[in-house]
Design a protein around this motif. Structure first.
Motif, PDB file in Angstrom:
ATOM      1  N   ARG A  56       0.829  -1.207   0.000  1.00  9.00           N
ATOM      2  CA  ARG A  56       0.000   0.000   0.000  1.00  9.00           C
ATOM      3  C   ARG A  56       0.861   1.253   0.000  1.00  9.00           C
ATOM      4  NH1 ARG A  56      -3.199  -3.215   3.389  1.00  9.00           N
ATOM      5  NH2 ARG A  56      -2.253  -2.349   5.270  1.00  9.00           N
ATOM      6  N   ALA A  57       1.995   1.215   0.712  1.00 10.22           N
ATOM      7  CA  ALA A  57       2.896   2.372   0.731  1.00 10.22           C
ATOM      8  C   ALA A  57       3.452   2.644  -0.661  1.00 10.22           C
ATOM      9  CB  ALA A  57       4.035   2.131   1.721  1.00 10.22           C
ATOM     10  N   ILE A  58       3.789   1.588  -1.388  1.00 10.99           N
ATOM     11  CA  ILE A  58       4.304   1.754  -2.752  1.00 10.99           C
ATOM     12  C   ILE A  58       3.218   2.307  -3.670  1.00 10.99           C
ATOM     13  CG2 ILE A  58       5.189   0.511  -4.764  1.00 10.99           C
ATOM     14  CD1 ILE A  58       6.551  -1.414  -2.781  1.00 10.99           C
ATOM     15  N   MET A  59       1.989   1.802  -3.545  1.00  7.53           N
ATOM     16  CA  MET A  59       0.893   2.295  -4.373  1.00  7.53           C
ATOM     17  C   MET A  59       0.602   3.764  -4.081  1.00  7.53           C
ATOM     18  SD  MET A  59       0.048  -0.110  -6.399  1.00  7.53           S
ATOM     19  CE  MET A  59      -1.495   0.537  -7.027  1.00  7.53           C
ATOM     20  N   LYS A  60       0.646   4.149  -2.809  1.00  6.85           N
ATOM     21  CA  LYS A  60       0.412   5.544  -2.443  1.00  6.85           C
ATOM     22  C   LYS A  60       1.498   6.439  -3.029  1.00  6.85           C
ATOM     23  CE  LYS A  60      -2.377   6.717   0.039  1.00  6.85           C
ATOM     24  NZ  LYS A  60      -3.753   7.225  -0.182  1.00  6.85           N
ATOM     25  N   TRP A  61       2.738   5.964  -2.992  1.00  5.05           N
ATOM     26  CA  TRP A  61       3.847   6.729  -3.580  1.00  5.05           C
ATOM     27  C   TRP A  61       3.629   6.922  -5.077  1.00  5.05           C
ATOM     28  CZ3 TRP A  61       8.083   4.147  -6.435  1.00  5.05           C
ATOM     29  CH2 TRP A  61       9.016   5.064  -6.921  1.00  5.05           C
ATOM     30  N   MET A  62       3.212   5.873  -5.781  1.00  2.72           N
ATOM     31  CA  MET A  62       2.973   5.976  -7.221  1.00  2.72           C
ATOM     32  C   MET A  62       1.857   6.976  -7.513  1.00  2.72           C
ATOM     33  SD  MET A  62       3.278   1.941  -8.288  1.00  2.72           S
ATOM     34  CE  MET A  62       2.911   2.288 -10.015  1.00  2.72           C
ATOM     35  N   GLU A  63       0.821   6.955  -6.698  1.00  3.80           N
ATOM     36  CA  GLU A  63      -0.304   7.873  -6.886  1.00  3.80           C
ATOM     37  C   GLU A  63       0.142   9.323  -6.729  1.00  3.80           C
ATOM     38  OE1 GLU A  63      -4.150   9.150  -4.200  1.00  3.80           O
ATOM     39  OE2 GLU A  63      -3.594   7.029  -4.288  1.00  3.80           O
ATOM     40  N   HIS A  64       0.874   9.610  -5.650  1.00  6.37           N
ATOM     41  CA  HIS A  64       1.280  10.989  -5.396  1.00  6.37           C
ATOM     42  C   HIS A  64       2.398  11.445  -6.323  1.00  6.37           C
ATOM     43  CE1 HIS A  64      -1.275  11.929  -1.993  1.00  6.37           C
ATOM     44  NE2 HIS A  64      -1.011  10.738  -1.491  1.00  6.37           N
ATOM     45  N   THR A  65       3.190  10.506  -6.822  1.00  9.68           N
ATOM     46  CA  THR A  65       4.218  10.880  -7.790  1.00  9.68           C
ATOM     47  C   THR A  65       3.584  11.491  -9.029  1.00  9.68           C
ATOM     48  OG1 THR A  65       5.757   9.190  -7.018  1.00  9.68           O
ATOM     49  CG2 THR A  65       6.069   9.990  -9.259  1.00  9.68           C
ATOM     50  N   ALA A  66       2.435  10.978  -9.404  1.00  8.25           N
ATOM     51  CA  ALA A  66       1.759  11.470 -10.600  1.00  8.25           C
ATOM     52  C   ALA A  66       0.984  12.763 -10.355  1.00  8.25           C
ATOM     53  CB  ALA A  66       0.809  10.396 -11.132  1.00  8.25           C
ATOM     54  N   LEU A  67       0.529  12.989  -9.111  1.00  8.19           N
ATOM     55  CA  LEU A  67      -0.416  14.072  -8.869  1.00  8.19           C
ATOM     56  C   LEU A  67       0.119  15.225  -8.024  1.00  8.19           C
ATOM     57  CD1 LEU A  67      -3.586  11.889  -8.101  1.00  8.19           C
ATOM     58  CD2 LEU A  67      -2.967  12.981 -10.268  1.00  8.19           C
ATOM     59  N   SER A  68       1.217  15.037  -7.311  1.00  4.29           N
ATOM     60  CA  SER A  68       1.645  16.026  -6.326  1.00  4.29           C
ATOM     61  C   SER A  68       2.703  16.981  -6.864  1.00  4.29           C
ATOM     62  CB  SER A  68       2.202  15.311  -5.083  1.00  4.29           C
ATOM     63  OG  SER A  68       1.248  14.442  -4.529  1.00  4.29           O
ATOM     64  N   ARG A  69       2.929  18.058  -6.101  1.00  2.51           N
ATOM     65  CA  ARG A  69       4.002  18.992  -6.410  1.00  2.51           C
ATOM     66  C   ARG A  69       5.339  18.377  -6.015  1.00  2.51           C
ATOM     67  NH1 ARG A  69       0.132  22.053  -3.835  1.00  2.51           N
ATOM     68  NH2 ARG A  69       1.378  22.109  -1.925  1.00  2.51           N
ATOM     69  N   ASP A  70       6.432  19.025  -6.459  1.00  2.26           N
ATOM     70  CA  ASP A  70       7.764  18.441  -6.303  1.00  2.26           C
ATOM     71  C   ASP A  70       8.102  18.100  -4.857  1.00  2.26           C
ATOM     72  OD1 ASP A  70       8.159  18.605  -9.006  1.00  2.26           O
ATOM     73  OD2 ASP A  70       9.224  20.517  -8.932  1.00  2.26           O
ATOM     74  N   THR A  71       7.932  19.061  -3.940  1.00  2.00           N
ATOM     75  CA  THR A  71       8.295  18.816  -2.547  1.00  2.00           C
ATOM     76  C   THR A  71       7.383  17.769  -1.923  1.00  2.00           C
ATOM     77  OG1 THR A  71       9.063  21.102  -2.365  1.00  2.00           O
ATOM     78  CG2 THR A  71       8.747  19.900  -0.319  1.00  2.00           C
ATOM     79  N   GLN A  72       6.124  17.760  -2.321  1.00  4.06           N
ATOM     80  CA  GLN A  72       5.202  16.738  -1.832  1.00  4.06           C
ATOM     81  C   GLN A  72       5.596  15.356  -2.348  1.00  4.06           C
ATOM     82  OE1 GLN A  72       1.487  18.860  -3.063  1.00  4.06           O
ATOM     83  NE2 GLN A  72       0.752  18.172  -1.065  1.00  4.06           N
ATOM     84  N   ARG A  73       6.058  15.293  -3.592  1.00  3.88           N
ATOM     85  CA  ARG A  73       6.501  14.005  -4.137  1.00  3.88           C
ATOM     86  C   ARG A  73       7.680  13.466  -3.340  1.00  3.88           C
ATOM     87  NH1 ARG A  73       5.113  16.096  -9.382  1.00  3.88           N
ATOM     88  NH2 ARG A  73       7.233  16.853  -9.729  1.00  3.88           N
ATOM     89  N   LEU A  74       8.596  14.357  -2.969  1.00  2.00           N
ATOM     90  CA  LEU A  74       9.733  13.929  -2.153  1.00  2.00           C
ATOM     91  C   LEU A  74       9.254  13.459  -0.784  1.00  2.00           C
ATOM     92  CD1 LEU A  74      12.728  13.584  -1.556  1.00  2.00           C
ATOM     93  CD2 LEU A  74      12.823  16.024  -0.965  1.00  2.00           C
ATOM     94  N   ALA A  75       8.314  14.187  -0.194  1.00  2.00           N
ATOM     95  CA  ALA A  75       7.773  13.787   1.106  1.00  2.00           C
ATOM     96  C   ALA A  75       7.133  12.408   1.019  1.00  2.00           C
ATOM     97  CB  ALA A  75       6.752  14.817   1.590  1.00  2.00           C
ATOM     98  N   ASN A  76       6.390  12.169  -0.044  1.00  2.00           N
ATOM     99  CA  ASN A  76       5.732  10.874  -0.196  1.00  2.00           C
ATOM    100  C   ASN A  76       6.743   9.761  -0.439  1.00  2.00           C
ATOM    101  OD1 ASN A  76       2.986   9.600  -0.403  1.00  2.00           O
ATOM    102  ND2 ASN A  76       3.876   8.910  -2.334  1.00  2.00           N
ATOM    103  N   LEU A  77       7.819  10.072  -1.165  1.00  2.00           N
ATOM    104  CA  LEU A  77       8.887   9.094  -1.370  1.00  2.00           C
ATOM    105  C   LEU A  77       9.511   8.704  -0.034  1.00  2.00           C
ATOM    106  CD1 LEU A  77      10.891   7.465  -3.088  1.00  2.00           C
ATOM    107  CD2 LEU A  77      12.220   9.571  -3.375  1.00  2.00           C
ATOM    108  N   LEU A  78       9.757   9.684   0.822  1.00  2.00           N
ATOM    109  CA  LEU A  78      10.338   9.401   2.136  1.00  2.00           C
ATOM    110  C   LEU A  78       9.393   8.551   2.985  1.00  2.00           C
ATOM    111  CD1 LEU A  78      11.884  12.910   2.893  1.00  2.00           C
ATOM    112  CD2 LEU A  78      13.134  10.812   2.336  1.00  2.00           C
ATOM    113  N   VAL A  79       8.097   8.847   2.920  1.00  2.00           N
ATOM    114  CA  VAL A  79       7.115   8.039   3.649  1.00  2.00           C
ATOM    115  C   VAL A  79       7.166   6.595   3.167  1.00  2.00           C
ATOM    116  CG1 VAL A  79       4.644   7.651   4.043  1.00  2.00           C
ATOM    117  CG2 VAL A  79       5.581   9.969   4.168  1.00  2.00           C
ATOM    118  N   MET A  80       7.208   6.405   1.847  1.00  2.00           N
ATOM    119  CA  MET A  80       7.261   5.059   1.288  1.00  2.00           C
ATOM    120  C   MET A  80       8.527   4.324   1.717  1.00  2.00           C
ATOM    121  SD  MET A  80       8.700   2.992  -1.275  1.00  2.00           S
ATOM    122  CE  MET A  80       9.329   4.084  -2.551  1.00  2.00           C
TER     123      MET A  80
END
Length: 257
Positions: free
Chosen positions: A166-190
């Motif tokens: 689920r963490a990987i799927m959430k990262w993929m979702e936000h990678t496509a939809l989020s801003r740059d800093t948010q994408r990095l934050a989501n990557l760190l969460v994953m």
């Protein structure tokens, strides 16, 4: 020799013949203490029959790495389940042109390579261990046999693997939809959820070069984005790691619209 007899006596005989049964004094006391402690903390090991827990303990071996080394290569069958005692294991993948990226890291207390227990096929990715690491190894065929005798152990294992998926799927979702800093934050969460042990402090154990490559940006750009997250108190940066004081707060930032 394949390890995985139908009963405990067969397993012990096969382990002894293959040299994988721990002999008296083969491990130092602090190794044994660490293994027992991690057994008690594991929801998977915790539901096993005590005799099977003892058999698994006897099958443990210590591997120390003075320099960076590989636990397995793509195309090879995975033969072991690993428990990181110190240092770090890394799951990497590469291209035909020689490019390499680290996609997950596992620090002390992490169990690595449960997929070898569930599905003994040739691995598609490579596990690396950094210099100075110590790992405890368990024959995956033996672990599989023990799990099959203790079907209740599959429940907590599937739950843990499900959390990582689920963490990987959430990262993929936000990678496509989020801003740059948010994408990095989501990557760190994953990275924390996939490679961490679930306990604070939450740490993503990658160098800035590894993190920049995984983020698809330059180190300079990465430093700017890390600085933005650090400025609002969501992370703390250090050598070869990013510490997340409050994982839920970072996840909320990553998901904000």
């Amino acid at each position: 020799m394949a390890i995985g007899g139908e009963n405990r006596a067969d397993c012990k005989k096969q382990l002894s013949e293959s040299g994988q049964l721990m002999q008296s004094g083969a491990m130092q006391a602090h190794h044994q203490k660490f293994i027992r402690s991690m057994f008690r903390q594991s929801p998977v090991i915790g539901v096993l029959d005590p005799d099977d827990v003892d058999l698994l303990f006897q099958a443990a071996n210590v591997r120390s790495f003075a320099r960076r080394g590989a636990l397995g290569y793509p195309g090879e069958q995975s033969r072991y389940l690993f428990l990181v005692m110190s240092g770090q294991a890394e799951l990497t993948t590469g291209s035909a042109e020689g490019g390499e990226v680290t996609i997950a890291t596992f620090g002390a207390g992490s169990w690595v390579n449960w997929l070898a227990v569930l599905d003994p096929i040739e691995t598609e990715r490579e596990f690396q261990v950094i210099a100075g690491s110590t790992l405890i190894t368990f024959p995956s065929a033996l672990v599989r046999t023990i799990m099959n005798r203790n079907q209740a152990a599959y429940g907590p294992l599937y739950l843990e693997l499900g959390k990582r998926f689920r963490a990987i799927m959430k990262w993929m979702e936000h990678t496509a939809l989020s801003r740059d800093t948010q994408r990095l934050a989501n990557l760190l969460v994953m990275l924390v959820k996939v490679g961490g042990d679930g306990h604070a402090p939450h740490i993503a154990r990658l160098s800035q070069q590894q993190l920049a490559r995984l983020s698809g940006c330059t180190r300079q750009t990465l430093n700017i984005r890390l600085g933005q997250l650090a400025k609002i108190g969501l992370i703390k940066t250090g050598y070869g790691r990013v510490t997340v004081p409050d994982l839920q707060a970072l996840a909320r930032f990553a998901a904000a619209t």
